[in-house]
Design a protein around this motif. Structure first.
Motif, mmCIF file in Angstrom:
data_model
loop_
_atom_site.group_PDB
_atom_site.id
_atom_site.type_symbol
_atom_site.label_atom_id
_atom_site.label_comp_id
_atom_site.label_asym_id
_atom_site.label_seq_id
_atom_site.Cartn_x
_atom_site.Cartn_y
_atom_site.Cartn_z
ATOM 1 N N TRP A 1 0.642 -0.934 0.131
ATOM 2 C CA TRP A 1 0.137 0.035 -0.396
ATOM 3 C C TRP A 1 1.089 1.756 0.072
ATOM 4 C CZ3 TRP A 1 -5.454 1.210 -0.094
ATOM 5 C CH2 TRP A 1 -5.686 2.253 0.149
ATOM 6 N N ASP A 2 1.656 1.342 0.893
ATOM 7 C CA ASP A 2 3.239 2.321 1.063
ATOM 8 C C ASP A 2 3.387 2.345 -0.007
ATOM 9 O OD1 ASP A 2 2.125 3.270 3.542
ATOM 10 O OD2 ASP A 2 3.486 1.502 4.426
ATOM 11 N N SER A 3 3.826 1.772 -0.980
ATOM 12 C CA SER A 3 4.526 2.019 -2.331
ATOM 13 C C SER A 3 3.599 2.658 -3.257
ATOM 14 C CB SER A 3 5.069 0.964 -2.530
ATOM 15 O OG SER A 3 6.009 0.822 -1.357
ATOM 16 N N LEU A 4 1.968 1.823 -3.424
ATOM 17 C CA LEU A 4 1.213 2.883 -4.527
ATOM 18 C C LEU A 4 0.944 3.889 -3.891
ATOM 19 C CD1 LEU A 4 -1.147 -0.450 -4.288
ATOM 20 C CD2 LEU A 4 0.960 -0.122 -5.861
ATOM 21 N N PRO A 5 0.967 5.053 -5.749
ATOM 22 C CA PRO A 5 1.359 6.269 -5.496
ATOM 23 C C PRO A 5 -0.712 6.796 -5.285
ATOM 24 C CG PRO A 5 2.256 5.606 -7.531
ATOM 25 C CD PRO A 5 1.699 4.500 -6.892
ATOM 26 N N ALA A 6 -0.958 7.829 -4.159
ATOM 27 C CA ALA A 6 -2.509 8.095 -3.700
ATOM 28 C C ALA A 6 -2.279 9.418 -4.162
ATOM 29 C CB ALA A 6 -2.846 7.725 -3.159
ATOM 30 N N ILE A 7 -3.708 10.357 -4.184
ATOM 31 C CA ILE A 7 -3.168 11.685 -4.087
ATOM 32 C C ILE A 7 -4.230 11.644 -2.827
ATOM 33 C CG2 ILE A 7 -4.223 13.886 -4.822
ATOM 34 C CD1 ILE A 7 -4.373 12.699 -8.183
ATOM 35 N N ALA A 8 -3.512 12.586 -1.964
ATOM 36 C CA ALA A 8 -3.659 13.204 -0.663
ATOM 37 C C ALA A 8 -4.493 14.274 -1.093
ATOM 38 C CB ALA A 8 -2.814 13.053 1.030
ATOM 39 N N CYS B 1 3.065 9.933 -1.857
ATOM 40 C CA CYS B 1 1.679 10.499 -2.107
ATOM 41 C C CYS B 1 1.690 12.183 -2.915
ATOM 42 C CB CYS B 1 1.683 10.444 -1.072
ATOM 43 S SG CYS B 1 0.151 11.615 -0.674
ATOM 44 N N ILE B 2 0.729 12.138 -3.952
ATOM 45 C CA ILE B 2 0.841 13.061 -4.218
ATOM 46 C C ILE B 2 -0.261 14.415 -3.520
ATOM 47 C CG2 ILE B 2 -0.156 14.010 -6.573
ATOM 48 C CD1 ILE B 2 0.152 10.976 -7.837
ATOM 49 N N ILE B 3 0.436 15.212 -3.331
ATOM 50 C CA ILE B 3 -0.444 16.517 -2.306
ATOM 51 C C ILE B 3 -1.656 17.520 -3.706
ATOM 52 C CG2 ILE B 3 -0.189 18.077 -0.725
ATOM 53 C CD1 ILE B 3 2.327 16.618 -0.298
ATOM 54 N N LEU B 4 -2.864 17.323 -2.958
ATOM 55 C CA LEU B 4 -3.279 18.176 -3.481
ATOM 56 C C LEU B 4 -3.815 19.060 -2.685
ATOM 57 C CD1 LEU B 4 -5.116 18.185 -6.236
ATOM 58 C CD2 LEU B 4 -6.892 17.984 -5.461
ATOM 59 N N PHE C 1 -0.244 19.198 -6.455
ATOM 60 C CA PHE C 1 -0.955 19.867 -6.861
ATOM 61 C C PHE C 1 -1.763 21.275 -6.440
ATOM 62 C CE2 PHE C 1 0.362 16.348 -9.155
ATOM 63 C CZ PHE C 1 0.647 17.013 -10.592
ATOM 64 N N GLY C 2 -1.574 23.203 -6.663
ATOM 65 C CA GLY C 2 -2.373 23.519 -6.518
ATOM 66 C C GLY C 2 -3.506 23.738 -6.650
ATOM 67 N N VAL C 3 -4.562 23.467 -5.955
ATOM 68 C CA VAL C 3 -6.480 24.148 -6.420
ATOM 69 C C VAL C 3 -7.486 25.249 -5.652
ATOM 70 C CG1 VAL C 3 -8.773 22.719 -6.522
ATOM 71 C CG2 VAL C 3 -6.367 21.649 -6.501
ATOM 72 N N LEU C 4 -7.010 26.362 -6.691
ATOM 73 C CA LEU C 4 -7.020 27.423 -5.907
ATOM 74 C C LEU C 4 -9.134 27.397 -6.241
ATOM 75 C CD1 LEU C 4 -5.624 30.547 -7.009
ATOM 76 C CD2 LEU C 4 -5.617 29.526 -4.538
ATOM 77 N N THR C 5 -9.959 27.325 -4.743
ATOM 78 C CA THR C 5 -11.217 27.404 -4.378
ATOM 79 C C THR C 5 -11.705 28.756 -4.803
ATOM 80 O OG1 THR C 5 -11.438 27.059 -2.286
ATOM 81 C CG2 THR C 5 -11.317 24.937 -3.448
ATOM 82 N N LYS C 6 -12.906 28.760 -4.297
ATOM 83 C CA LYS C 6 -13.686 30.377 -4.295
ATOM 84 C C LYS C 6 -12.953 31.119 -5.129
ATOM 85 C CE LYS C 6 -15.008 28.257 0.462
ATOM 86 N NZ LYS C 6 -14.964 28.841 2.073
ATOM 87 N N LEU D 1 -5.393 14.852 -12.594
ATOM 88 C CA LEU D 1 -4.858 13.994 -11.031
ATOM 89 C C LEU D 1 -5.181 13.142 -12.298
ATOM 90 C CD1 LEU D 1 -6.265 15.646 -8.664
ATOM 91 C CD2 LEU D 1 -4.171 16.213 -9.437
ATOM 92 N N SER D 2 -5.752 11.892 -12.933
ATOM 93 C CA SER D 2 -6.105 10.748 -13.532
ATOM 94 C C SER D 2 -4.261 11.101 -14.245
ATOM 95 C CB SER D 2 -7.327 10.362 -13.741
ATOM 96 O OG SER D 2 -7.404 9.265 -14.329
#
Length: 610
Positions: free
Chosen positions: A31-38, A175-178, A207-212, A287-288
């Motif tokens: 699990w730790d070795s598989l990339p995921a987006i937090a 981990c990819i950071i959103l 990755f930076g995301v601007l909301t509002k 992201l995908s």
């Protein structure tokens, strides 16, 4: 061929089902070795709205304060056709087609772990999978919103607890950071950017995301940030326009919300030139695509980890031994095989393949001869004792030619003392064999699984050795007694004859022999006894080996096997009373091994197709 992300989702689900995941663990896992987006952001930063926009469904709990109190591992699975539905890992057989019910189940499952009225958080994740033709293959982890102060009902440690939880996810190199930041607040105060910079200072994973964006003060805009001038990241910023609270209250669906979002960017003079890379729909696709690139780059490392882990799991499974058979025949066969493994180990000690058997030879070469040498034959053959035994043997009538009965008594009194060293040699070999039994028991890994069988086998083996020792003692002492019972006549016939016939019979019997003659008798007896001892030094070891060592190799567990064949199923089961923890461990290892082998096959298939 399934996509890389779909494959990773499949492996992650299997890891989660088996508990082979990294939450709260310091051990490296698949699990730790598989990339995921937090997904990281402060409270009320719009995290939930971004996730719902990417999914295209309204499914997350909302409210004031900390709503997300447990990590939510969200796996999106794109299906070609069919009705969209959701599944929770803790409810594997239930499909949710009503996403309002999904929202309620997230709340209920959170309360089950943290308490309904509690404001505390938990690191135990909720696993949710959504299957839809309207999503991209993606894995996202929604984390509790970062906060700066604890409110009423929350523990004072809540601020640090949340930060520690977020760090435990985003510190992992895969981990990819959103990072979600509201555009209507100063970016310098963004909780998401602050913590992301600490764990990823170069911005390689962020990755930076601007909301509002639509809620910014009139006359201001986020162009500098979106174009990378305000705060530069390796990857371009993405701006999104979420549903307003009024839209949420009116239950405006996601399709309409996405259309309104596109219209906002296309109609805005400030953002029109950025329209192609703005919006939640673009964010999901981007992201995908990035996740698939990252996964592809990690394949060699994943293959190496999987191969190494499979080897370790196979070793561990071998160490734990085979599972217990269910039927009586299987149990009996299993016990016999374990006993044969023990018996083989014992034989290897005797034959020299393993150490220990050489101690028996030491008994014959050193201990036994030394014990015979220590016998004090000179005391038996002292002048006074020779005179005493010779005269007593004559009785009322002195011997005529040679004191034959005196000779016999002197020899017998010497030979009987050899019984002690002979018995000591039997016992010494018995002790060595017992030590080898215990050593072989400890070296038979299968016996470590079953304490009762270990005790039974050890007891049966020692009982056999005791019987063999008793038989060996009888045979060995019989050799000594045979030497006493029948003397070798030829020895005495070869002795030089004494011309003197025994002295003057008119004298007292105490004056009948002079000292020289008595010394000669003692010397003859000693020579004969030494000859017998030399023979016994060869024959007694043969007897011991035949009765104890050879017999132990041949039939150590014969009595045990005879009794074993007569035991009922319940008694056989008691012998195989494996520790339940070991059984559970073996089952867990076997399932993990199956998971890793399946993952190895799937990843190799994808790797070869690229």
């Amino acid at each position: 061929m399934e996509s890389l992300i779909a494959l990773v989702n499949k492996i992650q689900r299997a890891c989660t089902a088996l508990g082979d995941h990294g939450e709260g663990s310091s051990l490296p896992t698949l699990w730790d070795s598989l990339p995921a987006i937090a997904v990281v952001g402060g409270q009320s930063s719009g995290k939930s709205s971004v996730l719902e926009s990417v999914v295209g469904k309204d499914f997350l709990p909302r409210g004031a304060g900390i709503v997300t109190r447990r990590p939510l591992v969200l796996q999106l699975h794109r299906i070609d056709e069919g009705k969209e539905y959701a599944e929770f890992m803790h409810l594997p057989k239930k499909k949710f087609s009503d996403f309002a019910a999904v929202r309620q189940e997230i709340s209920d499952e959170t309360d089950r772990e943290t308490g309904r009225s509690s404001k505390v958080i938990s690191t135990v994740p909720i696993h949710l999978s959504i299957f839809s033709p309207n999503v991209v293959n993606l894995t996202l982890v929604d984390l509790p919103g970062l906060t700066k102060v604890a409110v009423d009902g929350q523990p004072e440690s809540i601020v640090q607890d949340i930060e520690n939880m977020v760090r435990s996810f985003i510190e992992k190199p895969n981990c990819i950071i959103l990072a979600i930041s509201p555009a209507n607040q100063d970016l310098a105060t963004s909780d998401a950017i602050k913590i992301s910079r600490e764990v990823d200072p170069k911005g390689d994973r962020t990755f930076g995301v601007l909301t509002k964006i639509d809620l910014m003060d009139q006359g201001t805009n986020a162009v500098d940030i979106l174009e990378g001038r305000g705060y530069k990241l390796r990857y371009p910023w993405v701006g999104v326009v979420n549903r307003s609270q009024a839209d949420i209250n009116k239950s405006v669906d996601m399709i309409a919300a996405r259309r309104r979002e596109r219209d906002y960017f296309q109609s805005s003079s400030e953002y029109r030139h950025l329209t192609e890379r703005m919006g939640s729909e673009y964010l999901g696709k981007m992201l995908s695509k990035h996740l698939e690139v990252v996964i592809k780059s990690r394949i060699p490392g994943l293959q190496s980890l999987i191969t190494k882990t499979i080897s370790e799991l196979e070793t561990e499974l071998s160490r734990l031994g085979k599972p217990v058979a269910a039927d009586a025949g299987g149990k009996l066969y299993m016990i016999m095989e374990i006993c044969r493994a023990f018996d083989q180990t014992f034989k290897e000690h005797l034959d020299g393949t393993r150490s220990g058997g050489e101690k028996i030879n030491s008994v014959f070469d050193n201990q036994f001869p030394a014990a015979i040498k220590r016998l004090q034959f000179d005391k038996h053959l002292s002048m006074d004792n020779v005179r005493k035994l010779i005269t007593e043997a004559d009785g009322y009538q002195p011997h005529l030619i040679a004191p034959e009965q005196g000779y016999r008594r002197l020899i017998e009194s010497c030979l009987v003392s050899i019984r002690g060293p002979a018995e000591a040699a039997v016992d010494a070999v018995h002790s060595i064999l017992k030590d080898l039994i215990h050593k072989s028991i400890g070296e038979t890994s299968e016996l470590k699984q079953y304490p009762t069988l270990r005790v039974e086998v050890s007891g049966a083996a020692v009982d056999s050795l005791d019987r063999m020792r008793d038989e060996s003692r009888k045979a060995t002492l019989l050799l000594v007694d045979m030497e006493s019972g029948y003397l070798t006549v030829e020895f005495f016939r070869k002795l030089p004859q004494d011309s003197e016939k025994g002295g003057n019979p008119t004298h007292s019997i105490f004056d009948r022999y002079n000292d020289a003659y008595l010394r000669r008798i003692g010397s003859n007896v000693l020579s004969y006894v030494n000859m017998v001892c030399a023979g016994l030094r060869n024959s007694i070891p043969k007897s011991i080996v035949y009765c104890q060592v050879r017999e132990a190799k041949r039939s150590l567990l014969d009595f045990f096997f005879t009794e074993l064949g007569q035991k009922e199923m319940s008694k056989l089961s008691k012998l195989l009373d494996e520790d339940p923890a070991v059984q559970q461990r073996r089952t867990s290892i076997a399932k993990r091994l199956e998971l890793y082998r399946s993952a190895q096959t799937d990843i190799e298939a994808v790797a070869w197709s690229k």
